[in-house]
Motif scaffolding. Structure first.
Motif, short mmCIF file in Angstrom:
data_model
loop_
_atom_site.label_atom_id
_atom_site.label_comp_id
_atom_site.label_asym_id
_atom_site.label_seq_id
_atom_site.Cartn_x
_atom_site.Cartn_y
_atom_site.Cartn_z
N ASP A 51 -16.35 7.50 -7.31
CA ASP A 51 -15.39 8.20 -8.16
C ASP A 51 -14.07 8.47 -7.43
N LYS A 58 -9.51 13.00 -8.92
CA LYS A 58 -10.56 13.42 -9.84
C LYS A 58 -11.13 14.76 -9.36
N ALA A 59 -11.26 15.69 -10.28
CA ALA A 59 -11.73 17.03 -9.94
C ALA A 59 -13.19 17.02 -9.52
N GLU A 62 -15.48 17.83 -12.34
CA GLU A 62 -15.74 16.73 -13.25
C GLU A 62 -16.83 15.81 -12.68
N ARG A 65 -20.15 17.69 -13.08
CA ARG A 65 -20.68 17.65 -14.45
C ARG A 65 -21.30 16.30 -14.76
N GLU A 66 -20.60 15.22 -14.37
CA GLU A 66 -21.11 13.86 -14.64
C GLU A 66 -22.36 13.56 -13.83
N GLY A 71 -20.47 22.26 -8.73
CA GLY A 71 -19.20 21.95 -8.08
C GLY A 71 -19.27 22.21 -6.58
#
Length: 186
Positions: A51, A58-59, A62, A65-66, A71
């Motif tokens: 990613d 990219k956070a 995020e 979550r994916e 986090g």
């Protein structure tokens, strides 16, 4: 742990590095790539690397979550990857032509005196238009990537800055267009 298998038809068994496990079945040699790197990656590490190599902005949330994790877990993994030297940083990629550097060239150096490697490298680091520098095998002692505003600017860099480094000679290849550029596959 990921295991990829490749089959090669061989009449002899060559010696492989320790990270390869080999098995000989008749005339087929199966090589299992157990862990090609010095680091043990799990699926989350690989997901994070994939990613972030595609989009360094990219956070973490995020990605979390994916991936179905917190986090904090992603943040800790990224910090570990940085500490282990897997992630060397992040950067903002600027299109050279958008800021006036319309010429890209690759220059192979033939050193007059190979003991001058370190001196040449120190001097090359002072030339902002030299954006990459590599020690290579083959005919060149050093290979660099140079960006310039135009061909006249490139000629000035070559004649007044690079040739002044005490080189035997150089060979220059001008790139007409970068067709693609990508990160290593993960």
């Amino acid at each position: 742990m990921r295991i990829n298998s490749w089959k090669f038809e061989l009449k002899y068994i060559p010696l492989f590095p320790k990270h390869f496990q080999t098995t000989n079945y008749s005339s087929t040699l199966i090589i299992k790539n157990i862990n090609m790197s010095r680091h043990n990656f799990d699926e989350l590490d690989l997901r994070i690397l994939s990613d972030l190599s595609q989009n360094a902005r990219k956070a973490y949330l995020e990605i979390a979550r994916e991936s179905g994790v917190s986090g904090a877990a992603v943040h800790q993994r990224v910090q570990r990857l940085i500490a282990n030297g897997v992630i060397k940083g992040s950067q903002c990629l600027v299109d050279p032509s958008a800021v006036g550097y319309d010429t890209c060239a690759y220059v192979g150096f033939f050193l007059r005196d190979p003991s001058q490697f370190n001196h040449v490298i120190e001097e090359l680091q002072k030339i902002p238009e030299v954006v990459e520098c590599h020690f290579t095998t083959g005919q060149y002692d050093i290979f660099v990537k140079v960006v310039a505003h135009n061909n006249d600017h490139l000629l000035h860099i070559l004649q007044n800055q690079i040739q002044a480094l005490g080189l035997a000679r150089t060979e220059t290849l001008i790139s007409f267009k970068e067709v693609f550029k990508r990160q290593v596959p993960i």
